[in-house]
Design an enzyme around this catalytic site. Sequence first.
Site, short mmCIF file in Angstrom:
data_model
loop_
_atom_site.label_atom_id
_atom_site.label_comp_id
_atom_site.label_asym_id
_atom_site.label_seq_id
_atom_site.Cartn_x
_atom_site.Cartn_y
_atom_site.Cartn_z
N THR A 1 24.95 11.18 -43.83
CA THR A 1 23.80 11.40 -44.69
C THR A 1 23.87 10.40 -45.84
O THR A 1 24.90 9.79 -46.06
CB THR A 1 23.89 12.86 -45.25
OG1 THR A 1 23.89 13.77 -44.17
CG2 THR A 1 22.75 13.20 -46.17
N GLY B 1 28.07 14.38 -46.42
CA GLY B 1 29.33 14.91 -45.95
C GLY B 1 29.29 16.25 -45.26
O GLY B 1 30.31 16.93 -45.18
N GLY B 2 28.14 16.68 -44.73
CA GLY B 2 28.10 17.92 -43.95
C GLY B 2 28.65 19.10 -44.73
O GLY B 2 28.19 19.42 -45.82
#
Length: 547
Positions: free
Chosen positions: A355, A437-438
């Site tokens: 992202t 970073g999820g």
Amino acid sequence: MDATPAGGMNPLYARSSSGVVTTPNALASGVGADILGRGGNAVEAAIAIAAAIAVVYPHMNSLGGDAFWLIADGDGEVRGLAGAGAAGAAYTPQHYADAGLAAMPERGGMAAVTVAGAVGSWAAAYEMSRDTWGGRLAWAEILAPARRYAEEGFPVSRSHAATLAERIDGLRDLPGFAEVFLAHGGVPGEGETMTQPALARTLAELQETGAEGFYRGALARRLVAGLRAAGSLLSEDDLAAYRPEWVEPLRMAYGAGELVNLPPPTQGVASLMLLGLLERAGVASMDPEGDAYVHHAIEATKRAFALRDRYVGDPRFVDVPLAAMLDADALDRLAATIDPQRAAPSPVVPGPGDTVWFGVVDAKGRSVSMIQSIYHEFGCGVVAGETGVVWNNRGCSFSLTPGHANVLAPGKRPFHTLNPALYVENGRVRLVYGTMGGDGQPQTQAAILTRALNFDYAPDAAVAAPRWLFGRTWGETSAGVRLERRFAPEVMVGLQRRGHLDLSWAPRFADIMGHAGMIRIGRRDGGLDLEAGADPRSDGAARAAGV
């Protein structure tokens, strides 16, 4: 204009009274700073950044991805914008069962499940800017830097080169991928020039048609044709039905102000819960780089994620008990379950995603906190026909389990890790922050927010300070804890003593910790005092308006 740095002293820090930006790619930061320098507002600069970074940072995002926004005026009024595409009308769990699949695929045409919402969100934000803020820049002018980079080329970043080299075996044979990303016959090295002529033509068409062309018309037809040729079930009707959604942000008291984040289908509620639990645990009295601080952050993460994974999905389809999750008494009770000396069992949690987050504040103190994503590196890996647009694989975060809050359904948006953030105090935005970073996003948000707010780190120092990550990475089935090697050895010992399992060291500045950024909005001598910090783990920069 008061602006630093001068002469490129520190590309990760900028200070100005007339606008700043921070992004994980220095070229994109330059685009945003230029737009501000020409009198553009925060939204206009954010759109220009979003388009440019989709060209120059293609492993992390694309026109074929989604975007989420928090937009605040100078008086602290905040609006949320969800640019999240839904699953196509033909998608059901049975489709994958018939194909012999027990889980959603991550690559290829069958992973191209959801409509891309980013471009539509740009248009919605642009319209708001013109109607509410008096934005004056033309749409075509805002997209021009992105088109120029696609046509004339840009130097491949360190992150782009390394990620492509690492993932190439699973990507090279996907439809259209090699023609775009291996155009010179191999994986490009850092600093090599990359052009994207097909994407340049697509951007030129969007300059003429507006975002409408991405969802309805000739470009939309070409996008769908390319995706369906690769095995996707997305249709022209699916694209035409898409609309971005203005949403009411979530708010939660913290310190002397309020944390602001986005509602489901994002994990914004988990980010707020994590910080609420840390505040109740007394984080302000802890060493911000000590073992007690990290232990409590990990334990708060476990509890927030357990509720997130149980309840959060598309609120159009499931009832998400937000009030109960953010209730002060409920957070008090949950915080009381954290043992300061003993780790709770580690559940299996999802892995990371790729992202970009970026932030902008303009000369009037108006701000944007924005995240744009294609989920995994290079999304599903499919380039939609001759458009140059690589499509997202956000649909692989759907569940195929009946009754699950995030079970796949036609027209449903998947659970999103994406959640940009703000901190408001005395009715005005004080901090603009976020990260990629999820599952690391709530954890990194907690790290940089507490260090800036509770310990008065400057934005660049808050972003650069050593971080931890609780979760799993590619190929792992259990959750572990990773610490950047800049933590003192005693931190590892302290976590081991508390019973944390699967502890390991990560590099001093580890990509798996996410690429974060932060802007602090202060006031000095009757005017704005803006400070921006970019992440040394990224290829980014903080820039002042016009610098």
